[in-house]
Write a protein that holds these residues in place. Structure first.
Motif, mmCIF file in Angstrom:
data_model
loop_
_atom_site.group_PDB
_atom_site.id
_atom_site.type_symbol
_atom_site.label_atom_id
_atom_site.label_comp_id
_atom_site.label_asym_id
_atom_site.label_seq_id
_atom_site.Cartn_x
_atom_site.Cartn_y
_atom_site.Cartn_z
ATOM 1 N N GLU A 126 0.842 -1.197 0.000
ATOM 2 C CA GLU A 126 0.000 0.000 0.000
ATOM 3 C C GLU A 126 0.876 1.245 0.000
ATOM 4 N N ALA A 127 0.434 2.272 -0.708
ATOM 5 C CA ALA A 127 1.181 3.525 -0.762
ATOM 6 C C ALA A 127 0.231 4.675 -1.083
ATOM 7 N N THR A 128 0.610 5.880 -0.672
ATOM 8 C CA THR A 128 -0.174 7.082 -0.930
ATOM 9 C C THR A 128 0.627 8.019 -1.825
ATOM 10 N N ALA A 129 -0.021 8.570 -2.839
ATOM 11 C CA ALA A 129 0.653 9.496 -3.757
ATOM 12 C C ALA A 129 0.813 10.860 -3.105
ATOM 13 N N LEU A 130 2.011 11.428 -3.212
ATOM 14 C CA LEU A 130 2.272 12.774 -2.711
ATOM 15 C C LEU A 130 2.150 13.817 -3.813
ATOM 16 N N ILE B 206 -7.257 1.849 -6.295
ATOM 17 C CA ILE B 206 -6.893 3.194 -5.866
ATOM 18 C C ILE B 206 -8.096 3.757 -5.126
ATOM 19 N N ASP B 207 -7.904 4.069 -3.844
ATOM 20 C CA ASP B 207 -9.002 4.528 -2.974
ATOM 21 C C ASP B 207 -10.204 3.588 -3.054
ATOM 22 N N GLY B 208 -9.931 2.297 -3.134
ATOM 23 C CA GLY B 208 -10.990 1.292 -3.091
ATOM 24 C C GLY B 208 -11.640 0.953 -4.411
ATOM 25 N N ARG B 209 -11.352 1.698 -5.466
ATOM 26 C CA ARG B 209 -11.933 1.382 -6.771
ATOM 27 C C ARG B 209 -10.930 0.558 -7.582
ATOM 28 N N GLY B 210 -11.425 -0.463 -8.233
ATOM 29 C CA GLY B 210 -10.555 -1.334 -8.997
ATOM 30 C C GLY B 210 -9.981 -0.638 -10.219
ATOM 31 N N ILE B 211 -8.701 -0.882 -10.494
ATOM 32 C CA ILE B 211 -8.069 -0.364 -11.701
ATOM 33 C C ILE B 211 -7.462 -1.524 -12.469
ATOM 34 N N ASP B 212 -7.144 -1.277 -13.735
ATOM 35 C CA ASP B 212 -6.674 -2.348 -14.609
ATOM 36 C C ASP B 212 -5.207 -2.668 -14.367
ATOM 37 N N HIS B 213 -4.929 -3.936 -14.396
ATOM 38 C CA HIS B 213 -3.565 -4.452 -14.401
ATOM 39 C C HIS B 213 -3.050 -4.359 -15.833
ATOM 40 N N GLY B 214 -1.788 -3.952 -16.026
ATOM 41 C CA GLY B 214 -1.234 -3.864 -17.370
ATOM 42 C C GLY B 214 -1.758 -2.696 -18.164
ATOM 43 N N GLN C 233 -2.294 4.298 -15.592
ATOM 44 C CA GLN C 233 -3.319 4.872 -14.725
ATOM 45 C C GLN C 233 -2.809 6.187 -14.153
ATOM 46 N N LEU C 234 -3.699 7.165 -14.002
ATOM 47 C CA LEU C 234 -3.349 8.404 -13.324
ATOM 48 C C LEU C 234 -3.652 8.230 -11.841
ATOM 49 N N TRP C 235 -2.629 8.327 -11.025
ATOM 50 C CA TRP C 235 -2.741 8.187 -9.566
ATOM 51 C C TRP C 235 -2.622 9.584 -8.982
ATOM 52 N N ARG C 236 -3.714 10.083 -8.414
ATOM 53 C CA ARG C 236 -3.759 11.483 -7.991
ATOM 54 C C ARG C 236 -3.258 11.660 -6.551
ATOM 55 N N ARG C 237 -2.788 12.855 -6.305
ATOM 56 C CA ARG C 237 -2.259 13.208 -4.987
ATOM 57 C C ARG C 237 -3.278 12.882 -3.897
ATOM 58 N N GLY C 238 -2.800 12.244 -2.838
ATOM 59 C CA GLY C 238 -3.653 11.918 -1.697
ATOM 60 C C GLY C 238 -4.373 10.593 -1.811
ATOM 61 N N GLU C 239 -4.394 10.004 -2.998
ATOM 62 C CA GLU C 239 -5.083 8.720 -3.166
ATOM 63 C C GLU C 239 -4.186 7.572 -2.704
ATOM 64 N N ARG C 240 -4.836 6.503 -2.227
ATOM 65 C CA ARG C 240 -4.108 5.352 -1.701
ATOM 66 C C ARG C 240 -4.200 4.176 -2.669
ATOM 67 N N LEU C 241 -3.042 3.697 -3.066
ATOM 68 C CA LEU C 241 -2.938 2.532 -3.954
ATOM 69 C C LEU C 241 -2.778 1.285 -3.101
#
Length: 279
Positions: A54-58, A74-82, A85-93
């Motif tokens: 787990e990690a949080t984007a700064l 990311i923040d509980g919503r499923g994202i695609d493998h492969g 993806q845009l990982w926004r500040r404050g969101e948790r992967l």
């Protein structure tokens, strides 16, 4: 997670200094993840073992994950493998525990900045070279290595490794140090990956491989994929962080092109060996 390390294309060519190749065990997966975010294929990313990461984007950043399969959110919503993806500040992967494969690769657009040794940011878990394995609350910085745009075709299909791996071998330098029965058993047996499996090597469970001469050998050069056989008769396959010299005889060596398969084989996986000339 269980283990997360910074890995890139490694340190090839430094065996004479006693330095292992290191780098990503599944090289194709790291290359794929980097291509998806416009990085050079060998840029440093994260190698995540078994999951639980787990990690949080700064800051806002583009990422891609390739390799082993498991829940990816990311923040509980499923994202695609492969896929990029845009990982926004404050969101948790979160990369959940893996359901197929052993190692996943997280690429960050621009690459990961980390301490370099001999031109590589790879973590060598045996020698202690490169950055330390990640710990809780570690902070990572992105680099400036992106050279291409995010690809328009941003999906890289991935299939889970087969339950029974078939791995090609070439003869080892000490093939003649083993009994004919051992040479036959190496290729006829189905081997199981034991609990002693990490970035240094993997111990295989199966029939005992006996030598014709039990005397000690002087240390000689080793490469990733070398299958060493200690006095116990249980073969061990050296991997990227394995030592560059060893005193146990090498009965055979895994073809370089098949090393990525072993990166996704965890304890309990089965392996069958064939000669490299077979198709």
């Amino acid at each position: 997670g269980l283990l997360a390390t910074v890995q890139d294309a490694g340190r090839p060519g430094h065996g004479s200094l006693g330095v292992s190749v290191s780098g990503a065990l599944d090289r194709a997966a790291l290359r794929t993840a980097n291509r998806l975010v416009g990085n050079p294929e060998g840029a440093a990313g994260l190698e995540i073992t078994a999951g639980g990461f787990e990690a949080t984007a700064l800051a806002d950043v583009w990422i891609a994950v390739a390799g082993a399969w498991g829940e990816l959110t990311i923040d509980g919503r499923g994202i695609d493998h492969g896929a990029a993806q845009l990982w926004r500040r404050g969101e948790r992967l979160r990369k959940g525990w893996f359901t197929a494969g052993v190692r996943a690769y997280l690429a960050v657009r621009g690459g990961i900045e980390a301490r370099r040794v001999l031109g590589s940011a790879a973590t060598d878990t045996l020698a202690g070279l490169g950055p330390e394995p990640l710990r809780a609350d570690a902070v990572l910085s992105g680099g400036a290595l992106a050279v291409d745009e995010i690809p328009a075709s941003d999906l890289a299909p991935w299939s889970p490794p087969p339950a029974d791996l078939v791995v090609r071998l070439v003869p080892g330098p000490r093939e003649d140090a083993f009994t004919p029965a051992s040479g036959t058993a190496l290729f006829e047996a189905t081997w199981t990956v034991g609990a002693a499996a990490d970035r240094v090597g993997m111990r295989l469970e199966g029939p005992r491989l006996d030598r014709t001469d039990a005397g000690e050998l002087p240390s000689e050069g080793m490469v990733p994929g070398a299958i060493q056989v200690p006095p116990s008769g249980s073969p061990t396959i050296l991997l990227a962080d394995g030592p560059v010299t060893g005193g146990y005889p090498v009965i055979a060596t895994v073809l370089d092109a098949d090393l990525d398969l072993l990166a996704q084989a965890g304890p309990g996986a089965t392996i069958r060996f064939i000669h490299a000339t077979q198709h």
